[in-house]
Design a protein around this motif. Sequence first.
Motif, short mmCIF file in Angstrom:
data_model
loop_
_atom_site.label_atom_id
_atom_site.label_comp_id
_atom_site.label_asym_id
_atom_site.label_seq_id
_atom_site.Cartn_x
_atom_site.Cartn_y
_atom_site.Cartn_z
N GLY A 1 0.91 -1.19 0.03
CA GLY A 1 0.04 0.17 -0.13
C GLY A 1 0.81 1.28 -0.09
N ILE A 2 -0.07 2.46 -0.14
CA ILE A 2 0.66 3.77 -0.18
C ILE A 2 0.19 4.76 0.79
CG2 ILE A 2 1.73 3.69 -2.59
CD1 ILE A 2 -0.97 5.06 -3.63
N VAL A 3 0.76 5.75 0.64
CA VAL A 3 0.34 6.71 1.77
C VAL A 3 -0.63 7.85 0.71
CG1 VAL A 3 0.81 8.75 3.06
CG2 VAL A 3 2.26 6.73 3.24
N GLY A 4 -1.82 8.07 0.94
CA GLY A 4 -2.56 8.93 0.26
C GLY A 4 -3.09 8.53 -1.10
N ASP A 5 -3.34 9.35 -1.94
CA ASP A 5 -4.39 9.01 -3.25
C ASP A 5 -3.11 8.65 -4.14
OD1 ASP A 5 -6.69 9.32 -5.00
OD2 ASP A 5 -5.14 10.64 -5.97
N ALA A 6 -3.58 7.21 -4.95
CA ALA A 6 -2.83 6.44 -5.95
C ALA A 6 -2.54 7.41 -7.22
CB ALA A 6 -3.51 5.31 -6.57
N VAL A 7 -3.44 8.24 -7.53
CA VAL A 7 -2.90 9.20 -8.62
C VAL A 7 -2.08 10.26 -8.25
CG1 VAL A 7 -4.14 10.72 -10.23
CG2 VAL A 7 -5.36 8.46 -9.94
N ASP A 8 -2.31 10.88 -7.19
CA ASP A 8 -1.44 11.73 -6.47
C ASP A 8 0.14 11.20 -6.53
OD1 ASP A 8 -3.46 13.75 -6.48
OD2 ASP A 8 -3.44 13.50 -4.28
N ALA A 9 0.19 10.05 -6.06
CA ALA A 9 1.49 9.53 -5.98
C ALA A 9 2.06 9.15 -7.32
CB ALA A 9 1.34 8.15 -5.18
N ALA A 10 1.30 8.74 -8.11
CA ALA A 10 1.78 8.38 -9.59
C ALA A 10 2.24 9.61 -10.18
CB ALA A 10 0.84 7.73 -10.31
N VAL A 11 1.54 10.64 -10.05
CA VAL A 11 2.01 11.92 -10.49
C VAL A 11 3.16 12.57 -10.04
CG1 VAL A 11 1.10 14.45 -10.84
CG2 VAL A 11 -0.40 12.43 -11.37
#
Length: 273
Positions: free
Chosen positions: A148-158
């Motif tokens: 898992g990741i911290v926060g929103d997936a799209v935000d992390a990828a961007v």
Amino acid sequence: MEHIMDGRICAEILEQVRSRRPLVHHITNTVTINDCANITLCAGAAPVMAEAPEESAEMAAVAGALVLNIGTLSTAQVASMILAGRRANECGVPVVLDPVGAGATRMRTDAVLRILQEVQVAVLKGNAGEIGVLAGTGGTVRGVDSCGIVGDAVDAAVACALATGTVVSMTGATDVVTDGRRVLLVENGNPMMDRLSGTGCMAASVTGAFAAVEGDRLLSSASALAAFGLAGERAAAQARGPYSFRTALFDELSAMKLADLAAGARVRARHGV
Ligand SMILES: Nc1ncnc2c1ncn2[C@@H]1O[C@H](COP(=O)(O)OP(=O)(O)OP(=O)(O)O)[C@@H](O)[C@H]1O
Ligand SMILES: Cc1ncsc1CCO
Ligand SMILES: [Mg+2]
């Protein structure tokens, strides 16, 4: 605002792979190397695995794409990846990097950061945890698995795309593909893909094959995941378990009709990032 990307774009890129049959040079892990070779063939491209430092740059120079996967890395292998990657850059050959297990150990994280520093990577394809770690926004990786990741997936990828200057192709139930400005969400796939080791590695191989024939690496990467994911959906409908699924996955990609991909690709475009 969101709209559906026309699946005919995916089908056109697959058609190009099949007609041009690009050479996809891999320096990859020993766990899934055979699956990567065969999924590349099933996509319509030609695989070669060549990691010796004496030949890796020479091979990269004549390839259509170079796929680097650190799944079973060694110091010598990473050095060979950098030799091959630099020559690929000189020759205009797109480089796909699969940062397997980045975040799980310091060696893996450091190797990925070093490759990103020394080689211009076209597509960074990882699972959510790996991309969160490399974005610096936070992610957890245990072995080769995303936790898992911290926060929103799209935000992390961007954030990862902007930090690394690559197209980021973040896999999961919904894949997020972004160049830091445009965002495509690929809905194709099946949970069975998570029960088989190496579907991420194979996704990188198909991503390499598609990058070899399409210069817009956002479109090529999303199209690769749509085709691979659709093969996964069709395979899951026939499978009794992970290993019959594996066989069907290869068969479905190999036999995929362009019209079926055009109709079955589920890619959404998000604007206004
Ligand atoms: N729950 C799911 N539903 C649909 N598709 C999935 C799901 N999980 C994974 N996939 C698909 O499986 C492929 C591999 O993605 P995943 O994120 O599992 O890679 P990975 O963890 O790096 O794999 P590996 O380390 O085993 O090679 C991608 O094409 C992704 O779209
Ligand atoms: C299980 C495994 N370990 C190192 S590489 C690899 C293949 C899936 O990423
Ligand atoms: Mg992976």
